[in-house]
Design a protein around this motif. Structure first.
Motif, PDB file in Angstrom:
ATOM      1  N   GLN A   1     -11.906   9.210  20.602  1.00  0.00           N
ATOM      2  CA  GLN A   1     -11.075   8.993  19.127  1.00  0.00           C
ATOM      3  C   GLN A   1     -12.133   8.912  18.139  1.00  0.00           C
ATOM      4  O   GLN A   1     -12.578   7.362  18.026  1.00  0.00           O
ATOM      5  CB  GLN A   1      -9.971   7.695  19.348  1.00  0.00           C
ATOM      6  N   PRO A   2     -12.909   9.682  17.623  1.00  0.00           N
ATOM      7  CA  PRO A   2     -13.999   9.396  16.919  1.00  0.00           C
ATOM      8  C   PRO A   2     -14.064   8.307  15.655  1.00  0.00           C
ATOM      9  O   PRO A   2     -14.980   8.029  15.291  1.00  0.00           O
ATOM     10  CB  PRO A   2     -14.409  10.863  16.375  1.00  0.00           C
ATOM     11  N   ASP A   3     -12.750   8.125  15.205  1.00  0.00           N
ATOM     12  CA  ASP A   3     -12.596   7.083  14.071  1.00  0.00           C
ATOM     13  C   ASP A   3     -13.039   5.712  14.704  1.00  0.00           C
ATOM     14  O   ASP A   3     -13.440   4.933  13.817  1.00  0.00           O
ATOM     15  CB  ASP A   3     -11.349   7.403  13.225  1.00  0.00           C
ATOM     16  N   LEU A   4     -12.989   5.366  15.923  1.00  0.00           N
ATOM     17  CA  LEU A   4     -13.372   4.142  16.408  1.00  0.00           C
ATOM     18  C   LEU A   4     -14.857   3.955  16.098  1.00  0.00           C
ATOM     19  O   LEU A   4     -15.371   2.844  16.545  1.00  0.00           O
ATOM     20  CB  LEU A   4     -12.912   4.060  17.885  1.00  0.00           C
ATOM     21  N   VAL A   5     -15.654   5.044  16.000  1.00  0.00           N
ATOM     22  CA  VAL A   5     -17.150   4.749  15.821  1.00  0.00           C
ATOM     23  C   VAL A   5     -17.609   3.770  14.982  1.00  0.00           C
ATOM     24  O   VAL A   5     -18.426   2.900  14.953  1.00  0.00           O
ATOM     25  CB  VAL A   5     -17.711   6.238  15.575  1.00  0.00           C
ATOM     26  N   ARG A   6     -16.871   3.774  13.775  1.00  0.00           N
ATOM     27  CA  ARG A   6     -17.099   2.678  12.864  1.00  0.00           C
ATOM     28  C   ARG A   6     -16.967   1.411  12.995  1.00  0.00           C
ATOM     29  O   ARG A   6     -17.624   0.522  12.421  1.00  0.00           O
ATOM     30  CB  ARG A   6     -16.246   3.012  11.506  1.00  0.00           C
ATOM     31  N   HIS A   7     -16.182   1.295  14.043  1.00  0.00           N
ATOM     32  CA  HIS A   7     -16.110  -0.312  14.507  1.00  0.00           C
ATOM     33  C   HIS A   7     -16.823  -0.462  15.848  1.00  0.00           C
ATOM     34  O   HIS A   7     -16.802  -1.805  16.065  1.00  0.00           O
ATOM     35  CB  HIS A   7     -14.656  -0.322  15.049  1.00  0.00           C
ATOM     36  N   ALA A   8     -17.202   0.495  16.572  1.00  0.00           N
ATOM     37  CA  ALA A   8     -17.896   0.191  17.757  1.00  0.00           C
ATOM     38  C   ALA A   8     -19.149  -0.732  17.681  1.00  0.00           C
ATOM     39  O   ALA A   8     -19.242  -1.503  18.683  1.00  0.00           O
ATOM     40  CB  ALA A   8     -18.363   1.611  18.030  1.00  0.00           C
ATOM     41  N   GLY A   9     -20.027  -0.527  16.666  1.00  0.00           N
ATOM     42  CA  GLY A   9     -21.278  -1.296  16.480  1.00  0.00           C
ATOM     43  C   GLY A   9     -21.026  -2.758  16.647  1.00  0.00           C
ATOM     44  O   GLY A   9     -21.461  -3.603  17.465  1.00  0.00           O
ATOM     45  N   ALA A  10     -20.193  -3.162  15.760  1.00  0.00           N
ATOM     46  CA  ALA A  10     -19.611  -4.639  15.548  1.00  0.00           C
ATOM     47  C   ALA A  10     -18.990  -4.991  16.755  1.00  0.00           C
ATOM     48  O   ALA A  10     -19.092  -6.059  17.089  1.00  0.00           O
ATOM     49  CB  ALA A  10     -18.854  -4.941  14.277  1.00  0.00           C
ATOM     50  N   TYR A  11     -18.067  -4.244  17.252  1.00  0.00           N
ATOM     51  CA  TYR A  11     -17.128  -4.827  18.448  1.00  0.00           C
ATOM     52  C   TYR A  11     -18.172  -4.915  19.752  1.00  0.00           C
ATOM     53  O   TYR A  11     -17.858  -5.923  20.330  1.00  0.00           O
ATOM     54  CB  TYR A  11     -16.251  -3.433  18.796  1.00  0.00           C
ATOM     55  N   LEU A  12     -19.103  -3.987  19.836  1.00  0.00           N
ATOM     56  CA  LEU A  12     -20.251  -4.404  20.933  1.00  0.00           C
ATOM     57  C   LEU A  12     -20.871  -5.420  20.698  1.00  0.00           C
ATOM     58  O   LEU A  12     -21.086  -6.113  21.783  1.00  0.00           O
ATOM     59  CB  LEU A  12     -21.044  -2.971  21.219  1.00  0.00           C
ATOM     60  N   ARG A  13     -21.395  -5.603  19.444  1.00  0.00           N
ATOM     61  CA  ARG A  13     -22.027  -6.728  19.375  1.00  0.00           C
ATOM     62  C   ARG A  13     -21.298  -8.102  19.621  1.00  0.00           C
ATOM     63  O   ARG A  13     -21.612  -9.193  20.349  1.00  0.00           O
ATOM     64  CB  ARG A  13     -22.577  -6.922  17.841  1.00  0.00           C
ATOM     65  N   ARG A  14     -20.164  -8.123  19.242  1.00  0.00           N
ATOM     66  CA  ARG A  14     -19.235  -9.345  19.669  1.00  0.00           C
ATOM     67  C   ARG A  14     -19.372  -9.446  21.136  1.00  0.00           C
ATOM     68  O   ARG A  14     -19.142 -10.687  21.762  1.00  0.00           O
ATOM     69  CB  ARG A  14     -18.049  -9.202  19.033  1.00  0.00           C
TER      70      ARG A  14
END
Length: 287
Positions: A247-260
């Motif tokens: 689901q490529p639209d998750l990429v925009r959230h992935a960085g912040a989610y991974l950091r948390r």
């Protein structure tokens, strides 16, 4: 099946997860299967998709011997590692021997299993298609051998503390597990029930048990050993990457989610439960 060199069969990943796998597998199914093995002298055990041999290292010492293991995988590099790590004695001190065999689980037929007491596989079924699971069940039942199939994902992940994006990433990951690749539709979280159905329909007696990973980032892995944070971090990165691939639209959230999630991991506050199921199928004569 996954191609050699893919992330799910990378040697470093397989070694990192080994102790958590060992802690998760359901030992009561081993006890249930012991009676079937005791009839064979020696027991011939075929570990399909063996990877680095973690199943053999976990299981051989829990079973009576003598045992002869056939370690089968598509990847010759993994086979070389598996051959060097097998234990030499069984639960009762009997000898354990092993050989390697390069080959694809999807090509396994009943004739090749003649004389085999037990087929084992670990973290493999969810990489198969329904036809391949059916073929495995047919080969085992026709050959009259038992099957112990462990650590199949069930599509259930619990992460503490919760994050609003957990559900969305989990759903995308499950869809990725069920993806169509190379003309093959993978079963992913549907593999456990598919295996139960395939063996049951052919007259085998089937039992299943939960075998969840329990990862504690406060300093231990699923086996209570140091390294839980490292395993959880690697699992998390792979989980997020797969979800984004699906689901490529998750990429925009992935960085912040991974950091948390990484921050909670580093602080020892993250707890992860990854659901799996173990399946034991015994031929009708042994049940």
């Amino acid at each position: 099946m996954s191609v050699p060199g893919s992330p799910v069969c990378a040697p470093d990943w397989l070694e990192l997860r080994e102790s958590a796998d060992a802690a998760a597998r359901a030992p009561e199914l081993v006890e249930r299967g012991r009676a079937h093995l005791e009839a064979g002298t020696p027991a011939v055990i075929r570990d399909v998709g063996c990877g680095t041999g973690s199943m053999g290292r976990w299981l051989a010492g829990r079973l009576p011997g003598p045992q002869h293991w056939i370690l089968q995988d598509r990847d010759p590099g993994l086979l070389a590692r598996a051959a060097t790590g097998m234990p030499s004695v069984a639960a009762d001190g009997a000898p354990v021997t092993a050989q390697t065999l390069e080959g694809d689980l999807a090509d396994l037929r009943a004739a090749e299993l003649a004389g085999t007491s037990l087929v084992t596989a670990s973290a493999v079924l969810d990489l198969l298609t329904r036809e391949e699971v059916d073929g495995l069940a047919a080969a085992c039942v026709e050959a009259g051998c038992a099957a112990l199939l462990t650590l199949t994902v069930i599509g259930r992940v619990e992460i503490t503390p919760a994050d609003p994006l957990d559900v969305e990433f989990a759903a995308a990951f499950d869809a990725h597990q069920r993806r169509c690749t190379g003309g093959r539709r993978l079963l992913g979280p549907d593999a456990g029930p598919a295996a139960v159905d395939a063996f049951t329909e052919r007259g085998a007696t089937v039992q299943s048990r939960p075998s969840p990973w329990r990862l504690n980032t406060g300093g231990t892995d699923g086996a209570g050993r140091a390294g839980g944070a490292e395993l959880a971090e690697e699992w998390l990165r792979g989980w997020i990457d797969a979800a984004c691939a699906q689901q490529p639209d998750l990429v925009r959230h992935a960085g912040a989610y991974l950091r948390r999630r990484s921050d909670a991991c580093a602080a020892g506050e993250l707890r992860v439960v990854v659901g799996h199921v173990d399946v034991l199928a015994l031929p009708a004569a042994a049940s």
